[in-house]
Motif scaffolding. Structure first.
Motif, PDB file in Angstrom:
ATOM      1  N   SER A 155       0.834  -1.215   0.000  1.00 41.56           N
ATOM      2  CA  SER A 155       0.000   0.000   0.000  1.00 41.56           C
ATOM      3  C   SER A 155       0.866   1.261   0.000  1.00 41.56           C
ATOM      4  CB  SER A 155      -0.941   0.003   1.207  1.00 41.56           C
ATOM      5  OG  SER A 155      -0.244   0.266   2.412  1.00 41.56           O
ATOM      6  N   ALA A 156       2.019   1.208   0.659  1.00 37.63           N
ATOM      7  CA  ALA A 156       2.930   2.359   0.678  1.00 37.63           C
ATOM      8  C   ALA A 156       3.473   2.627  -0.724  1.00 37.63           C
ATOM      9  CB  ALA A 156       4.067   2.114   1.659  1.00 37.63           C
ATOM     10  N   VAL A 157       3.834   1.554  -1.432  1.00 37.31           N
ATOM     11  CA  VAL A 157       4.329   1.693  -2.809  1.00 37.31           C
ATOM     12  C   VAL A 157       3.232   2.274  -3.701  1.00 37.31           C
ATOM     13  CG1 VAL A 157       5.136   0.442  -4.846  1.00 37.31           C
ATOM     14  CG2 VAL A 157       6.018  -0.162  -2.577  1.00 37.31           C
ATOM     15  N   SER A 166      10.867   8.059  -3.142  1.00 37.41           N
ATOM     16  CA  SER A 166      11.525   7.206  -2.143  1.00 37.41           C
ATOM     17  C   SER A 166      10.582   6.962  -0.963  1.00 37.41           C
ATOM     18  CB  SER A 166      12.833   7.837  -1.650  1.00 37.41           C
ATOM     19  OG  SER A 166      12.575   9.041  -0.946  1.00 37.41           O
ATOM     20  N   ILE A 167      10.733   5.796  -0.349  1.00 36.15           N
ATOM     21  CA  ILE A 167       9.862   5.418   0.770  1.00 36.15           C
ATOM     22  C   ILE A 167      10.702   4.921   1.934  1.00 36.15           C
ATOM     23  CG2 ILE A 167       7.868   4.051   1.504  1.00 36.15           C
ATOM     24  CD1 ILE A 167       7.309   3.494  -1.458  1.00 36.15           C
ATOM     25  N   THR A 168      10.367   5.412   3.120  1.00 33.31           N
ATOM     26  CA  THR A 168      10.986   4.935   4.354  1.00 33.31           C
ATOM     27  C   THR A 168       9.877   4.471   5.294  1.00 33.31           C
ATOM     28  OG1 THR A 168      12.774   6.547   4.167  1.00 33.31           O
ATOM     29  CG2 THR A 168      12.445   5.549   6.329  1.00 33.31           C
ATOM     30  N   ARG A 195      10.445  -4.503  -1.439  1.00 31.76           N
ATOM     31  CA  ARG A 195       9.578  -3.539  -2.135  1.00 31.76           C
ATOM     32  C   ARG A 195      10.299  -2.211  -2.368  1.00 31.76           C
ATOM     33  NH1 ARG A 195       5.257  -6.539  -3.938  1.00 31.76           N
ATOM     34  NH2 ARG A 195       4.649  -8.018  -2.301  1.00 31.76           N
ATOM     35  N   GLY A 196      11.595  -2.192  -2.054  1.00 34.64           N
ATOM     36  CA  GLY A 196      12.373  -0.978  -2.264  1.00 34.64           C
ATOM     37  C   GLY A 196      12.193   0.065  -1.179  1.00 34.64           C
ATOM     38  N   ILE A 197      11.764  -0.376   0.007  1.00 33.49           N
ATOM     39  CA  ILE A 197      11.499   0.538   1.123  1.00 33.49           C
ATOM     40  C   ILE A 197      12.601   0.430   2.170  1.00 33.49           C
ATOM     41  CG2 ILE A 197       9.880   1.116   2.968  1.00 33.49           C
ATOM     42  CD1 ILE A 197       7.657  -0.089   1.217  1.00 33.49           C
ATOM     43  N   THR A 198      13.156   1.555   2.570  1.00 30.85           N
ATOM     44  CA  THR A 198      14.174   1.600   3.621  1.00 30.85           C
ATOM     45  C   THR A 198      13.498   1.593   4.987  1.00 30.85           C
ATOM     46  OG1 THR A 198      15.650   2.884   2.199  1.00 30.85           O
ATOM     47  CG2 THR A 198      16.086   2.943   4.576  1.00 30.85           C
ATOM     48  N   CYS A 199      14.048   0.867   5.934  1.00 35.88           N
ATOM     49  CA  CYS A 199      13.482   0.810   7.286  1.00 35.88           C
ATOM     50  C   CYS A 199      14.380   1.532   8.284  1.00 35.88           C
ATOM     51  CB  CYS A 199      13.303  -0.645   7.728  1.00 35.88           C
ATOM     52  SG  CYS A 199      12.029  -1.535   6.823  1.00 35.88           S
TER      53      CYS A 199
END
Length: 201
Positions: A53-55, A65-67, A86-90
């Motif tokens: 859902s964030a993507v 960009s997503i964190t 999913r290409g998301i940084t944590c």
């Protein structure tokens, strides 16, 4: 009841030492999911749907960009891997109650252009207070643990009734966030010391 010794002081977040806001990274999205609690025996597990859902939100808004800001209990390799694929940084803002918890939380929020939360939460109020466009977005995540708040916080009718401005998204909920955080009740340092430590002075 006698309320003469009851004092409203606002949320601790209001008392973080102020530093210059450097401004957000252009095109950045911060995703703040509801987090597991120390009292929960079973942690949240529906991370993949939230990551998806964030993507989807980032694509909808043209963000690059997503964190994901995860609580320390959820900052684990298996959860991080779900977001990473999913290409998301944590990132994590440390353990709640740690000396730098709120400061790190604020720094992470300020570094991002837009914020999504999948439930009414303090993270949502903090983001609006920091004047970041904020949206309720993403699936409800359940942990099968007893959570009385879940019954209302995930009820869209409840949110629509009590937080209509926040449900609109963007910056509409800023004044509501200030009210929830108690900005009108913020005290000076001297007032705070007297309230909290007056009996010891």
């Amino acid at each position: 009841k006698d309320m003469s010794e009851v004092y409203a002081i606002g949320a601790p977040y209001l008392y973080i030492k102020e530093v210059m806001d450097p401004g957000p990274v252009a095109g950045s999205l911060l995703a703040i999911p509801i987090h597991s609690l120390i009292s929960d025996k079973i942690p949240y597990s529906d991370w993949d749907n939230f990551a998806i859902s964030a993507v989807e939100f980032a694509e909808l808004k043209g963000l690059s960009s997503i964190t994901a800001m995860l609580y320390c209990l959820d900052f684990k390799d298996d959860v991080i891997d779900i977001f990473s694929k999913r290409g998301i940084t944590c990132v994590s803002s440390a353990e709640q109650g740690a000396d730098n918890f709120l400061y790190k939380t604020r720094s992470i929020i300020r570094a991002h252009n837009t914020v999504i939360c999948n439930r009414i939460s303090t993270g949502l109020f903090y983001s609006l207070f920091e004047l970041r466009p904020t949206y309720i977005w993403g699936p409800t995540m359940k942990n099968n643990a007893k959570d009385s708040y879940e019954k209302v916080a995930d009820n869209i009718d409840w949110v629509r009734h009590y937080f209509p401005s926040i449900l609109k998204g963007d910056m509409y909920g800023v004044e509501t966030a200030k009210l929830e955080l108690g900005t009108d009740c913020k005290r000076s340092q001297d007032e705070l010391k007297k309230i909290l430590y007056g009996c010891l002075m």
